[in-house]
Write a protein that holds these residues in place. Structure first.
Motif, mmCIF file in Angstrom:
data_model
loop_
_atom_site.group_PDB
_atom_site.id
_atom_site.type_symbol
_atom_site.label_atom_id
_atom_site.label_comp_id
_atom_site.label_asym_id
_atom_site.label_seq_id
_atom_site.Cartn_x
_atom_site.Cartn_y
_atom_site.Cartn_z
ATOM 1 N N GLU A 30 0.811 -1.244 -0.043
ATOM 2 C CA GLU A 30 0.072 0.610 -0.558
ATOM 3 C C GLU A 30 0.897 1.392 -0.272
ATOM 4 N N PHE A 31 2.251 1.226 -0.320
ATOM 5 C CA PHE A 31 3.009 2.342 0.391
ATOM 6 C C PHE A 31 3.020 3.672 -0.681
ATOM 7 N N ASP A 32 2.640 2.963 -1.843
ATOM 8 C CA ASP A 32 2.898 4.351 -2.707
ATOM 9 C C ASP A 32 1.444 4.551 -3.040
ATOM 10 N N ASN A 33 0.221 4.394 -2.798
ATOM 11 C CA ASN A 33 -0.997 5.232 -2.282
ATOM 12 C C ASN A 33 -0.530 6.151 -0.673
ATOM 13 N N VAL A 34 0.537 5.332 0.077
ATOM 14 C CA VAL A 34 0.833 6.014 1.126
ATOM 15 C C VAL A 34 1.313 7.099 0.463
ATOM 16 N N ILE A 35 2.041 7.164 0.238
ATOM 17 C CA ILE A 35 3.547 8.951 -0.316
ATOM 18 C C ILE A 35 2.216 9.450 -1.287
ATOM 19 N N LYS A 36 1.422 9.166 -2.114
ATOM 20 C CA LYS A 36 0.414 10.145 -2.253
ATOM 21 C C LYS A 36 0.030 11.086 -1.693
ATOM 22 N N HIS A 37 -1.021 9.636 -0.306
ATOM 23 C CA HIS A 37 -1.644 10.752 0.318
ATOM 24 C C HIS A 37 -0.518 11.389 1.139
ATOM 25 N N TYR A 38 -0.045 10.986 1.694
ATOM 26 C CA TYR A 38 1.179 12.302 2.171
ATOM 27 C C TYR A 38 1.206 13.381 1.384
ATOM 28 N N GLN A 39 1.357 13.034 0.022
ATOM 29 C CA GLN A 39 2.182 14.436 -0.980
ATOM 30 C C GLN A 39 -0.014 15.347 -0.719
ATOM 31 N N LYS A 40 -0.133 14.475 -0.715
ATOM 32 C CA LYS A 40 -1.912 15.577 -1.068
ATOM 33 C C LYS A 40 -2.644 16.224 -0.001
ATOM 34 N N VAL A 41 -2.472 15.115 1.127
ATOM 35 C CA VAL A 41 -3.108 15.900 2.516
ATOM 36 C C VAL A 41 -2.370 16.024 3.284
ATOM 37 N N LYS A 42 -2.488 17.632 3.496
ATOM 38 C CA LYS A 42 -1.625 18.383 4.619
ATOM 39 C C LYS A 42 -1.302 17.401 6.212
ATOM 40 N N SER A 43 -2.749 16.991 6.718
ATOM 41 C CA SER A 43 -2.802 16.280 7.419
ATOM 42 C C SER A 43 -2.563 15.244 7.912
ATOM 43 N N SER A 44 -1.711 14.682 7.254
ATOM 44 C CA SER A 44 -1.073 13.104 7.621
ATOM 45 C C SER A 44 -0.319 13.445 7.508
ATOM 46 N N ASP A 45 0.049 12.454 7.808
ATOM 47 C CA ASP A 45 1.596 11.683 8.092
ATOM 48 C C ASP A 45 1.958 10.484 7.541
ATOM 49 N N LEU A 46 3.764 10.402 7.592
ATOM 50 C CA LEU A 46 4.111 9.393 6.754
ATOM 51 C C LEU A 46 4.918 8.537 8.096
ATOM 52 N N VAL A 47 4.162 7.289 7.798
ATOM 53 C CA VAL A 47 4.567 5.922 8.846
ATOM 54 C C VAL A 47 5.049 4.447 8.618
ATOM 55 N N ILE A 48 6.735 4.349 8.281
ATOM 56 C CA ILE A 48 7.712 2.999 8.119
ATOM 57 C C ILE A 48 7.405 1.816 9.572
ATOM 58 N N GLY A 49 6.659 0.919 9.247
ATOM 59 C CA GLY A 49 7.442 0.654 11.091
ATOM 60 C C GLY A 49 7.047 -1.782 10.242
ATOM 61 N N PHE A 50 7.069 -1.743 11.817
ATOM 62 C CA PHE A 50 7.127 -3.220 12.249
ATOM 63 C C PHE A 50 6.546 -2.935 13.737
ATOM 64 N N GLU A 51 5.602 -4.734 13.807
ATOM 65 C CA GLU A 51 5.076 -4.533 14.999
ATOM 66 C C GLU A 51 4.519 -5.746 15.822
ATOM 67 N N LEU A 52 5.158 -6.439 16.458
ATOM 68 C CA LEU A 52 4.962 -7.186 17.408
ATOM 69 C C LEU A 52 3.627 -7.436 18.263
ATOM 70 N N LEU A 53 2.905 -8.584 17.961
ATOM 71 C CA LEU A 53 1.914 -8.384 18.569
ATOM 72 C C LEU A 53 1.324 -8.734 19.555
ATOM 73 N N LYS A 54 0.987 -8.800 20.876
ATOM 74 C CA LYS A 54 1.416 -9.125 21.934
ATOM 75 C C LYS A 54 0.318 -11.124 21.856
ATOM 76 N N ASN A 55 -0.214 -10.915 21.240
ATOM 77 C CA ASN A 55 -0.766 -12.796 21.151
ATOM 78 C C ASN A 55 0.216 -13.386 20.249
ATOM 79 N N ASP A 56 1.701 -13.157 20.050
ATOM 80 C CA ASP A 56 2.418 -13.539 19.075
ATOM 81 C C ASP A 56 3.606 -14.159 20.000
#
Length: 199
Positions: A141-167
């Protein structure tokens, strides 16, 4: 150091109670990990990095929905600069690289994001336009996330990793090294983006 009991801080729904549990149970771990990460980052990149542990001092009513440490390369503060975070939501650990909505010189990062887009996708990082949400979308989804960040000034850009509690790894094994490895892997983008923006 980190274990499934970390999430018990979120069982207290009062502001004072949760803050006390965070200060008692998580902040000491953040301090140990943060200092270790600073040393590892400076050994890796031979540059200066700065650590901030969230204190939630502006909260007067509702308890914090998450808590974290942040590392960046600007001693004046991290929120208006590219930065890394490690922290917890009630159901997961997160490690993120963020460009927030009000980052300084925001438009300078648009072309940098496009330059590293394929690399970020190939490495399989989660992505998002909202640092206040625990949910990361798939890297595809990163292409859409970048485009949204470029167009919507209130948006953030976040890249990351998550480890769920129930993993299963959270229940059955030592995962401190996994968390550190993911943080160090993601740190390449902090250094790259700062270098590119300075050109």
């Amino acid at each position: 150091m980190f274990d499934k009991n970390d999430f018990e801080v979120f069982n207290d729904d009062t502001l004072s109670g949760r803050l006390e549990l965070i200060r008692k149970n998580l902040d000491p771990k953040f301090e140990i990990l943060g200092q270790d990460l600073l040393q590892s980052l400076e050994d890796e990149y031979h540059q200066k990095f700065f650590l901030k542990i969230a204190k939630h001092q502006r909260r007067t009513k509702n308890p914090p929905p998450d808590t974290w440490l942040a590392i960046n390369q600007d001693k004046k503060g991290y929120k208006k600069t590219p930065h890394l975070e490690f922290g917890l939501w009630p159901d997961r650990y997160f490690i993120t690289f963020s460009l927030l909505a009000d980052i300084r010189d925001r438009e300078n990062y648009y072309s940098i994001l496009e330059k590293y887009q394929n690399k970020i996708i190939s490495e399989g990082w989660g992505v998002s336009n909202d640092h206040t949400s625990s949910v990361l979308k798939d890297a595809t989804e990163f292409d859409n996330v970048i485009k949204h960040y470029q167009k919507v000034k209130s948006s953030d850009l976040v890249i990351g990793f998550e480890l769920l509690k129930n993993d299963s790894i959270v229940s059955s094994s030592d995962y401190d090294q996994l968390l550190k490895d993911k943080f160090m892997k993601l740190s390449q983008y902090l250094v790259l983006f700062n270098k590119e923006a300075a050109k």
